[in-house]
Design an enzyme around this catalytic site. Structure first.
Site, PDB file in Angstrom:
ATOM      1  N   TYR A  56       1.246  -1.506   0.174  1.00  0.00           N
ATOM      2  CA  TYR A  56       0.244   0.082   0.164  1.00  0.00           C
ATOM      3  C   TYR A  56       1.091   1.112   0.138  1.00  0.00           C
ATOM      4  O   TYR A  56       1.446   1.846   0.831  1.00  0.00           O
ATOM      5  CB  TYR A  56      -0.958   0.320   1.105  1.00  0.00           C
ATOM      6  CG  TYR A  56      -1.192  -1.083   0.980  1.00  0.00           C
ATOM      7  CD1 TYR A  56      -2.205  -1.723   0.215  1.00  0.00           C
ATOM      8  CD2 TYR A  56      -2.451  -1.654   2.969  1.00  0.00           C
ATOM      9  CE1 TYR A  56      -2.878  -2.494  -0.070  1.00  0.00           C
ATOM     10  CE2 TYR A  56      -3.323  -3.054   2.809  1.00  0.00           C
ATOM     11  CZ  TYR A  56      -3.487  -3.945   1.480  1.00  0.00           C
ATOM     12  OH  TYR A  56      -4.642  -4.545   1.430  1.00  0.00           O
ATOM     13  N   HIS A 126       1.002 -11.562   1.041  1.00  0.00           N
ATOM     14  CA  HIS A 126      -0.252 -11.221   0.706  1.00  0.00           C
ATOM     15  C   HIS A 126      -1.372 -11.790  -1.311  1.00  0.00           C
ATOM     16  O   HIS A 126      -2.377 -11.627  -0.959  1.00  0.00           O
ATOM     17  CB  HIS A 126       0.195  -9.727  -0.107  1.00  0.00           C
ATOM     18  CG  HIS A 126      -0.878  -8.098   0.190  1.00  0.00           C
ATOM     19  ND1 HIS A 126      -0.583  -7.181  -0.082  1.00  0.00           N
ATOM     20  CD2 HIS A 126      -2.251  -8.368  -0.701  1.00  0.00           C
ATOM     21  CE1 HIS A 126      -2.000  -6.183   0.078  1.00  0.00           C
ATOM     22  NE2 HIS A 126      -2.726  -6.920  -0.386  1.00  0.00           N
ATOM     23  N   LEU A 210     -17.611  -3.688   1.928  1.00  0.00           N
ATOM     24  CA  LEU A 210     -18.895  -2.937   1.577  1.00  0.00           C
ATOM     25  C   LEU A 210     -19.031  -2.684   0.370  1.00  0.00           C
ATOM     26  O   LEU A 210     -19.388  -2.090  -0.233  1.00  0.00           O
ATOM     27  CB  LEU A 210     -18.712  -1.398   2.279  1.00  0.00           C
ATOM     28  CG  LEU A 210     -19.076  -1.471   2.883  1.00  0.00           C
ATOM     29  CD1 LEU A 210     -18.487  -0.027   4.642  1.00  0.00           C
ATOM     30  CD2 LEU A 210     -19.967  -1.757   3.813  1.00  0.00           C
ATOM     31  N   ARG A 212     -16.220  -2.013  -1.941  1.00  0.00           N
ATOM     32  CA  ARG A 212     -15.652  -1.292  -2.586  1.00  0.00           C
ATOM     33  C   ARG A 212     -16.615  -0.044  -1.946  1.00  0.00           C
ATOM     34  O   ARG A 212     -16.285   0.770  -2.910  1.00  0.00           O
ATOM     35  CB  ARG A 212     -14.723  -1.696  -3.244  1.00  0.00           C
ATOM     36  CG  ARG A 212     -14.220  -2.510  -3.731  1.00  0.00           C
ATOM     37  CD  ARG A 212     -12.628  -2.696  -4.697  1.00  0.00           C
ATOM     38  NE  ARG A 212     -12.360  -3.376  -4.853  1.00  0.00           N
ATOM     39  CZ  ARG A 212     -10.663  -3.973  -3.613  1.00  0.00           C
ATOM     40  NH1 ARG A 212     -10.883  -2.847  -3.113  1.00  0.00           N
ATOM     41  NH2 ARG A 212     -10.608  -4.939  -4.294  1.00  0.00           N
ATOM     42  N   THR A 216     -22.810   0.652  -0.082  1.00  0.00           N
ATOM     43  CA  THR A 216     -23.030   1.921   1.282  1.00  0.00           C
ATOM     44  C   THR A 216     -24.111   2.562   0.258  1.00  0.00           C
ATOM     45  O   THR A 216     -24.780   3.600   1.007  1.00  0.00           O
ATOM     46  CB  THR A 216     -21.687   3.035   0.925  1.00  0.00           C
ATOM     47  OG1 THR A 216     -21.291   3.854   0.069  1.00  0.00           O
ATOM     48  CG2 THR A 216     -21.547   2.273   2.008  1.00  0.00           C
TER      49      THR A 216
END
Length: 340
Positions: A56, A126, A210, A212, A216
């Site tokens: 990241y 990962h 969610l 991405r 929502t």
């Protein structure tokens, strides 16, 4: 309110964690000041299971968390997970996957240095290259545990067979996978990841719980995603798939309204209702959404509502792959057998 919890190995952690990826990758830029504020707010809320990776921001995410540890002196409050597996060519910038034992030791030492700590709570593979037997990988990680550099071992996006082989070498404490009303692949018998985890008493850590952000209800058009956002490339969110997939979101919004909660809280509460071994790690760059996500721990869904969401998922046809071409081939990866 006492915070509902989950088990990672012998430790107890909050039942909803914090995915730190978005602070430095995939969803556009964020300032150092904003990142530090979100981390502090997460800790203050009691959202103390944090998930990072050396990939990241190519180390920037770990460095940011390391600065937070140094500035606040609150390292002991956080159960920290990070990951290895991606190797960046310093000359070309090209990414490749490396799971070899010598690379594991090198990657771990770099993560510890960036974080400014001497031990990582949970260390994941990962992604898998498909070139190194899982027995070799687990053997190397076991040595890292014995050296006191990591406490628990995790896997991510691997096959059920890999999980079983890994657990035969040394305990696997967590498997991280994408799991949400929008992504139920781990439940499928032909994939069998959920079954393998449950056979071996492994906690299922859910990234992108969610969808991405899709679940929502904040996105009503593919154009709502900012320029440079990962979702502009992912097939699932492309124009030809977006509106069909939005049908599930509309159903979830309707059920959420009936329960006086947000669609995101409904999705997270539904995941938690799937078992005591399910641990979602939603990510955000904003304090407001962090509070909303963690607030899902207060939601107790009725059996009828849990069933209603399951039926909505079963009746929905989610179309489009999770990742753009190339990246998706490293999902549910197997590893070669040990040479005889």
């Amino acid at each position: 309110m006492s915070i509902p919890t989950r088990k990672i190995g012998n430790d107890t952690v909050p039942a909803i964690g914090f995915g730190c990826m978005g602070l430095h990758a995939m969803y556009g830029p964020s300032s150092e000041e904003a990142n530090q504020a979100v981390l502090t707010h997460a800790a203050d809320l009691g959202c103390t299971f944090w998930d990072s990776s050396d990939m990241y921001g190519f180390g920037a995410n770990e460095e940011c968390i390391g600065r937070w540890f140094k500035q606040t002196g609150r390292r002991k409050e956080i159960f920290l997970a990070t990951k290895f597996g991606y190797e960046k060519n310093p000359e070309t910038g090209e990414l490749s996957l490396n799971n070899e034992p010598d690379y594991i030791e090198k990657a771990l030492d770099l993560s510890l240095k960036r974080l400014g700590i001497d031990c990582i709570d949970l260390y994941y593979v990962h992604r898998f290259s498909g070139e190194t037997p899982i027995e070799k990988i687990m053997g190397a990680l076991k040595k890292c545990v014995e050296a006191g550099k990591i406490r628990y071992i995790g896997l991510s996006e691997c096959s059920a067979n890999t999980i079983r082989r890994a657990a035969a070498v040394y305990p696997v404490s967590a498997v991280q996978v994408e799991y949400s009303p929008f992504s139920l692949e781990i439940e499928r018998p032909e994939i069998g990841v959920m079954k393998a985890c449950r056979e071996n008493n492994i906690t299922i850590v859910c990234y992108a719980p969610l969808g991405r952000g899709f679940l929502t209800g904040a996105y009503k058009s593919p154009d709502d995603f900012p320029e440079g956002d990962f979702r502009r490339k992912a097939p699932r969110y492309q124009k030809e798939n977006f509106y069909k997939n939005l049908e599930l979101v509309t159903k979830i919004e309707k059920i959420a309204t009936a329960n006086n909660i947000t669609p995101g809280q409904l999705s997270l509460a539904w995941l938690l209702a799937q078992g005591d071994d399910i641990l979602p790690i939603p990510g955000t760059k904003r304090v407001k959404y962090l509070e909303e996500n963690f607030g899902a721990l207060k939601v107790k869904l009725s059996d009828a509502t849990v069933k209603e969401i399951r039926e909505a998922c079963d009746n929905a046809e989610v179309i489009g792959a999770r990742y753009p071409p190339g990246a998706g081939s490293k999902i549910f990866m197997d590893t070669p057998p040990m040479p005889k």
